[in-house]
Structure formats: structure tokens, C-alpha cells
Scaffold this motif. Structure first.
Motif, PDB file in Angstrom:
ATOM      1  N   ASP A 151      50.010 -63.818  10.436  1.00 15.16           N
ATOM      2  CA  ASP A 151      50.214 -65.246  10.187  1.00 15.16           C
ATOM      3  C   ASP A 151      49.706 -65.636   8.802  1.00 15.16           C
ATOM      4  O   ASP A 151      48.591 -65.285   8.407  1.00 15.16           O
ATOM      5  N   LEU A 152      50.522 -66.381   8.068  1.00 12.28           N
ATOM      6  CA  LEU A 152      50.151 -66.834   6.736  1.00 12.28           C
ATOM      7  C   LEU A 152      49.328 -68.114   6.758  1.00 12.28           C
ATOM      8  O   LEU A 152      48.681 -68.453   5.763  1.00 12.28           O
ATOM      9  N   LEU A 153      49.367 -68.832   7.862  1.00 11.65           N
ATOM     10  CA  LEU A 153      48.638 -70.094   7.971  1.00 11.65           C
ATOM     11  C   LEU A 153      47.597 -70.007   9.079  1.00 11.65           C
ATOM     12  O   LEU A 153      47.859 -69.416  10.136  1.00 11.65           O
ATOM     13  N   PRO A 154      46.417 -70.584   8.864  1.00  8.38           N
ATOM     14  CA  PRO A 154      45.443 -70.642   9.955  1.00  8.38           C
ATOM     15  C   PRO A 154      45.958 -71.519  11.089  1.00  8.38           C
ATOM     16  O   PRO A 154      46.891 -72.316  10.914  1.00  8.38           O
ATOM     17  N   GLU A 155      45.364 -71.393  12.228  1.00  4.26           N
ATOM     18  CA  GLU A 155      45.850 -72.064  13.434  1.00  4.26           C
ATOM     19  C   GLU A 155      46.019 -73.564  13.242  1.00  4.26           C
ATOM     20  O   GLU A 155      47.018 -74.159  13.642  1.00  4.26           O
ATOM     21  N   GLU A 156      45.057 -74.182  12.569  1.00  3.20           N
ATOM     22  CA  GLU A 156      45.100 -75.642  12.448  1.00  3.20           C
ATOM     23  C   GLU A 156      46.178 -76.128  11.477  1.00  3.20           C
ATOM     24  O   GLU A 156      46.476 -77.319  11.431  1.00  3.20           O
TER      25      GLU A 156
ATOM     26  N   MET B  81      44.334 -69.494  21.712  1.00  3.69           N
ATOM     27  CA  MET B  81      43.162 -70.353  21.946  1.00  3.69           C
ATOM     28  C   MET B  81      42.739 -70.978  20.619  1.00  3.69           C
ATOM     29  O   MET B  81      41.790 -70.532  19.979  1.00  3.69           O
ATOM     30  N   PRO B  82      43.410 -72.001  20.137  1.00  4.67           N
ATOM     31  CA  PRO B  82      43.066 -72.599  18.843  1.00  4.67           C
ATOM     32  C   PRO B  82      41.625 -73.092  18.803  1.00  4.67           C
ATOM     33  O   PRO B  82      41.089 -73.570  19.808  1.00  4.67           O
ATOM     34  N   PHE B  83      41.020 -72.991  17.638  1.00  5.40           N
ATOM     35  CA  PHE B  83      39.652 -73.479  17.500  1.00  5.40           C
ATOM     36  C   PHE B  83      39.619 -75.000  17.444  1.00  5.40           C
ATOM     37  O   PHE B  83      38.688 -75.628  17.951  1.00  5.40           O
TER      38      PHE B  83
END
Length: 636
Positions: free
Chosen positions: A459-464, A193-195
Motif C-alpha cells: 500500500d502506498l498510503l497509510p490506513e488513515e 484493523m485501522p488505527f
């Protein structure tokens, strides 16, 4: 184990120093209490909750007994776990929005048991029941060993109806007065569920939160709902702004943070001792005006001995320092997890659980671990703190370099029982964690790819910032060439949300391999070796606690003023060391469990103050990572 002082006639303070830690020749750090100074009320926010794996575990008798134990011994009043809406709990029988059929039988059993233990739940609204998920059965995106579905529903109205029906069911069973004390937290760490931007039409997570909010508030305005339950204290200010855009509100704001997310891999970890708590305090400012809950944290997720709450007092001293630094700032801390009955990375493989339960409070059979004993000492903290100074300088958060000191009193009046909490703590200095990819791997070879496999989390990267690649080989190359503070140790690639996504992950997920149909995973070359321990903190610290003599109480004289010292260190409350001594049996028998239970106890000593005129003092030496409480009575 070192004998207790009480069993040694004629013992002196030099003997107790040997129990508390190895003697050292450096000048002592002087911790002085101002018992006549102003009291500051102390809420026991660390008791607000503990974490667990997922809902189905709560149907086990042993899980229920261990939850009851943390309430009884540690004063814990809440619990949070994933998956109340997972299919293995059977909440939705059919998914027709016009005629849904629900079955809350297993949830009733679970929540009945929780309430019978004296616990009030933080109800994580997750994950998506298969009957209403927007995916084909057998091809849904899932998470963890138990395959919680992380897809959106076909219609958000389906989710809203489920949430509302469940809330009303709880009220019918327990009354509104009771259920209004529950906190309903929407989802977990944006999984699936990406922000996004947070705006209507651009944020799957906010669409879920909006449906949850209306579902709960439509039943009663008294029900408490909040989020965004993000990892790494992400999107806190974004969430607060988005609430206004959607014309809704929250009763609390929540997030998660582990020191191994950012701080322990930083090059300046040893000099930036408060990195972890500073990040929480910064997030707290972003949630100004709302109660702020950290619904997941512990001393770290590295699979190394230093972060292993089972093996050392590292976790207990970390907890002492964290509670001290965050007092008066946050409304809840929820330690993840209270038990090694845990299966995010698979079922327990021995008495100390599966991969990922390395900061649990209890073993599979409920033997307390060092962090359990640390929180047991904190359970008796008073309801106010008293001012302290360290080496003559007044301290707001009770820390001076590696030493943390917090003094509490049982009453806000001038007298009462005082307990001083000391921790000699410093985090991993970063040298045990690689800061760049050291692998001289050949070009990514498809022969080494793992098909239908994923490594959840890390995860190394945020969702966006996550991206797509045309194939798994390109994802592998992206992992191999990733150049930031944390190197990419694992990659996974597959169809997610209609796109072929590439996920770059840290070494924390090694050992957490799960089946995931349609996904491909691998390493940027050969699997990286476990991180070495590097230069861990090993410095003992001598401390002199100074108390004004008049405040020791009229009944205490120069020959009778005593304190009780309780110790968690390498020889006290070290359950796993005892397990190793008996040969590390996979599943200890009853006799061995009794030995482990004895080994789990803290060392307790009764020590006489050295009274010199207007002051009384106790001198002791704390080994690295020792967590110590000193209790005495100031009642006249």
C-alpha cells in the motif's frame, strides 16, 4: 570457486586479496582497533527472532528442521509467524460467546516442536477465527494465499475470551515460568484493523489491543503483550499515547520496516546511506521507555537480483551494516524469513521458493543462502565491542561512507578473542526504481480489469489516508494519476468495512496476485515492466586493519600472529550461482543438493599479520557487497 588459501603453499596476502575481492588501486581505508579502550556490552539482539509465513507451515517436518538449524548454527532464539488463530489451525470450533468450544490440538503440536528446537516464540495474535468473525462465511475479508480472515469479531469479548483461554492453555502445558518468556504481539500491520485516532470508539486496532491486553493480564500479570506491529514504523508515538487513553500498558512496542518501503526509492539513497537505520532509530525514540522490537525486516522486497538474498551477498553485507548501526538501540530484529518454505504469494515454485521469499535464509531443502552465512558469522560475535577509528576518526556506529566496521571481543577484560566485521555496502541508488509513472496508458478500460482478484500488501498510503471511489474505473484513474515518490503500479477496489475502498499499490506486489471475492484489480495501463537494475554499487574497497602489537597476546610473534578471514561475496557462499551453473533444476536431486551445500560455504583463510614495531596489520580488498569477518586471539 577460488581455492582456499590454505591449499596453496607459499601463498601471500596478495592471494587472499584475490579471494576477498578484486584488487583496486585506491588508497586503503585504515580501520584501527583500540583494544585498550573501554568495552561496551553487546547484546545479540539480532538473534532474538526470525520470521516465517504462517502457522500451518510449522507442522511440516522440513520447516521444523530448518528452524532447528538456525538455532544451532545462527544462535537464533525466537520465531514469529502469522495465523495461529487461522481456521486451518482449528482453534475455535464454535463461536457462541456463552459456550465456546476450542481445539488447540494443532497449536500444541506446533508449539511443542518450536520449544523442542530451543526456540521461544513471539506469538502473533492473528488472524480472526471464522466462528467469531463479524462476517458471513465465504464473504469475509481475507489476506494472503492462505486466506487469513482480517475482520473484527462479532463481540470483542469473544476475542478476549479466546486469547485468555489460549494463554491459560499454554501455561497449563508449559508452566507460567516458561510462558512468561513468550511475547504476545497483537495482530499484524493493522490488516483490517485501522488505527484511526487511537481513541476509544475510534480505533478498531486499539479495541483489539485492549481486549488482548485484558485477556492476557487477566490470566497473569507476568504475561508480556505489545504492539502495534505496524508496517513502516507507523503509529509508534500514537500507540504510546493511546495506551494512556485506554488506561492500559504494553510490555514492549513493535513495528516493521523494509528499506524498500521508503529508502531505496529515494533519489538520494546513495548519499543517505543510513536512511533505513535512521528511520528505525527515530521510531525507537518515539517508544522511549519501552523495549523496542523490529519484528519484520530484511534487505528489501524488490523482485530484482540486487535485493535477492539468494543470489548475492547484498543481504549479508546489509545485515552487517544494520546490526552495527542499531547495536544498543533496539531489543530485537527479526529477519523475514528463515526459510523458502513460504507461501504468502503461493506455494514454492522451485528450490528457491515462491515470489516474496527472495530474502530467505535457506532454500526449500534447507541449503544455506548468503544471508544465512552472514548471520552464522555474526553468531560468534563477542559480548562487548571495542572502540575503532576509521581513517583516524573515532566512529560511533562503525561506518564511513560505504564501509561498515564493528569489532567485538569475547571478554570484557583486556584480552580475549576479537572478531572484526567488515561490510562494503551501499543501497540501490534509486535509479533502478521509477520515481514517476512512465506509462502513457489510455483511459482505464474495463476490459482489462481483473475480477475477484487482489494484490496483498504494497500500500502506498497509510490506513488513515485511504479513500473510497464509486467504482473500479475511478480507482484505476486515481492510480494512473497518482504523483508521489513511488508511482502506483497496481490498484484494487472492493467492499471493506462497509465502504468501497480504493487501494493504490507499489510494484512490489506484482506476482502476488490472490483470489479475493468481490474485489477488482488492475494496472493503470499496461502492466509495468520490471524495474531495471539501474546504477548499482560496484566499487571495491581496500581496507587495512591495524592492531596494537602488544595486544596480540604474548604467544604471538612477528612470524606467528595470524587471523582467520571468513568471506561472503560473489564467489563465496553463492548458492544460487551454483544452481544456475547446473541448469537451474526446479527441484535438484540429492547429488545436486550436495553440490549446492558445498557451494554455500564461506571462504576461510588463515592470514599472517604484517608486524611492524608497535602495530600489526592486515590489508585486504572487499568487493562490492562483500561481508567479511576477521578473527584473532589477544589472550596473553
Amino acid at each position: 570457486r577460488t581455492p582456499t588459501l590454505g591449499s596453496m603453499p607459499g601463498s601471500t596476502l596478495t592471494v587472499v586479496a584475490a579471494v576477498v575481492g578484486v584488487a583496486c588501486a585506491i588508497s586503503p581505508t585504515v580501520v584501527e582497533l583500540d583494544l585498550a579502550g573501554p568495552r561496551t556490552p553487546l547484546e545479540h539482539f539480532w538473534k532474538a527472532s526470525v520470521g516465517s509465513g504462517h502457522a500451518t507451515l510449522g507442522l511440516r517436518d522440513d520447516w521444523q528442521k530448518q528452524l532447528a538449524a538456525v538455532h544451532r548454527d545462527l544462535g537464533i532464539i525466537g520465531v514469529r509467524f502469522h495465523g495461529s488463530f487461522d481456521d486451518d489451525m482449528g482453534p475455535v470450533v464454535t463461536g457462541s460467546p456463552l459456550n465456546p468450544i476450542y481445539n488447540f490440538t494443532l497449536l500444541d503440536l506446533l508449539y511443542d516442536n518450536i520449544r523442542d528446537s530451543g526456540i521461544t516464540p513471539i506469538v502473533e495474535l492473528s488472524f480472526m477465527p471464522g466462528a467469531i468473525a463479524n462476517c458471513t462465511p465465504g464473504h469475509c475479508r481475507t489476506t494472503m494465499h492462505y486466506k487469513g480472515i482480517t475482520e473484527s469479531p462479532v463481540h470483542w469479548s469473544d476475542w478476549e475470551h479466546l486469547v485468555a483461554t489460549f494463554a491459560q492453555h499454554l501455561i497449563d502445558r508449559y508452566t507460567l515460568d516458561v510462558v512468561s518468556t513468550f511475547k504476545f504481539e497483537v495482530w499484524n500491520e493493522l490488516w483490517g484493523m485501522p488505527f484511526g485516532s487511537g481513541l476509544p470508539g475510534e480505533s478498531p486496532y486499539m479495541a483489539m489491543y485492549n481486549a488482548s491486553y485484558h485477556g492476557l493480564k487477566g490470566v497473569s500479570q507476568k504475561l508480556q503483550v505489545g504492539g502495534p506491529a505496524t508496517m513502516e514504523v507507523m503509529h509508534i508515538s500514537d500507540f504510546v499515547v493511546a495506551l494512556k487513553e485506554w488506561n492500559i500498558d504494553a510490555d514492549f512496542v513493535s513495528s516493521h520496516l523494509y528499506p524498500t518501503d521508503w529508502c531505496d526509492s529515494a533519489k538520494d539513497a546513495r548519499t543517505n546511506l543510513d536512511c533505513f537505520t535512521d528511520n528505525i532509530l527515530n521510531a525507537r525514540k518515539q517508544a522511549a521507555g519501552y523495549p523496542f522490537l523490529i519484528t519484520e525486516y530484511n534487505c528489501g522486497w524488490k523482485d530484482t537480483a540486487i535485493h535477492d538474498g539468494e543470489s548475492t551477498s547484498y543481504a549479508a553485507s546489509f545485515a552487517f551494516r544494520t546490526v552495527n548501526a542499531l547495536k544498543g538501540e533496539v531489543d530485537a530484529l527479526s529477519w523475514w524469513t528463515f526459510s523458502s518454505i513460504f507461501e504468502e504469494g503461493g506455494l514454492p515454485v522451485n528450490e528457491f521458493g515462491p515470489f516474496g521469499a527472495n530474502s530467505a535464509m535457506q532454500t526449500v531443502h534447507g541449503i544455506p543462502l548468503p544471508i544465512y552465512r552472514g548471520f552464522q558469522l555474526l553468531a560468534s560475535a563477542g559480548n562487548a565491542t571495542v572502540p575503532i577509528s576509521i581513517d583516524g576518526t573515532a566512529s560511533v556506529n562503525g561506518t564511513s561512507t560505504m564501509l561498515s566496521a564493528m569489532a567485538t571481543i569475547s571478554e570484557t577484560s583486556e584480552s580475549g578473542v576479537v572478531t572484526v566485521y567488515l561490510a562494503n555496502f551501499a543501497p540501490d541508488d534509486g535509479t533502478g526504481s521509477l520515481t514517476s509513472n512512465p506509462l502513457t496508458a489510455p483511459a482505464c478500460s474495463t476490459s482489462a480489469f481483473q475480477h475477484n482478484v487482489d494484490y496483498p500488501g504494497g500500500d502506498l498510503l497509510p490506513e488513515e489516508q485511504k479513500f473510497t471511489t464509486p467504482n473500479a474505473s475511478a480507482c484505476c484513474e486515481a492510480c494512473k494519476n497518482f504523483q508521489v515518490d513511488k508511482f502506483c503500479a497496481v490498484w484494487s477496489w472492493g467492499l471493506s468495512g462497509g465502504l468501497t475502498r480504493c487501494y493504490l499499490k507499489s510494484a512490489a506486489v506484482l506476482g502476488g496476485k490472490v483470489h479475493h471475492t468481490g474485489f477488482t484489480a488492475g494496472f493503470p495501463g499496461a502492466p509495468p515492466p520490471p524495474a531495471s537494475n539501474g546504477s548499482w554499487y560496484t566499487t571495491p574497497r581496500e581496507v587495512q586493519l591495524v592492531v596494537p602489537t602488544p595486544r596480540l597476546g604474548g604467544a604471538m610473534t612477528a612470524t606467528s600472529a595470524t587471523a582467520i578471514i571468513s568471506v561472503v561475496n560473489s564467489t563465496c557462499a553463492n548458492t544460487k550461482a551454483a544452481w544456475a551453473t547446473m541448469g537451474s533444476p526446479t527441484w535438484p536431486n540429492d547429488t545436486q543438493l550436495a553440490v549446492l551445500s558445498t557451494a554455500s560455504q564461506v571462504c576461510i583463510e588463515h592470514v599472517q599479520f604484517d608486524v611492524q614495531g608497535a602495530t600489526a596489520s592486515i590489508k585486504l580488498t572487499l568487493e562490492a557487497y562483500a561481508a567479511v569477518s576477521i578473527t584473532f586471539d589477544t589472550t596473553s
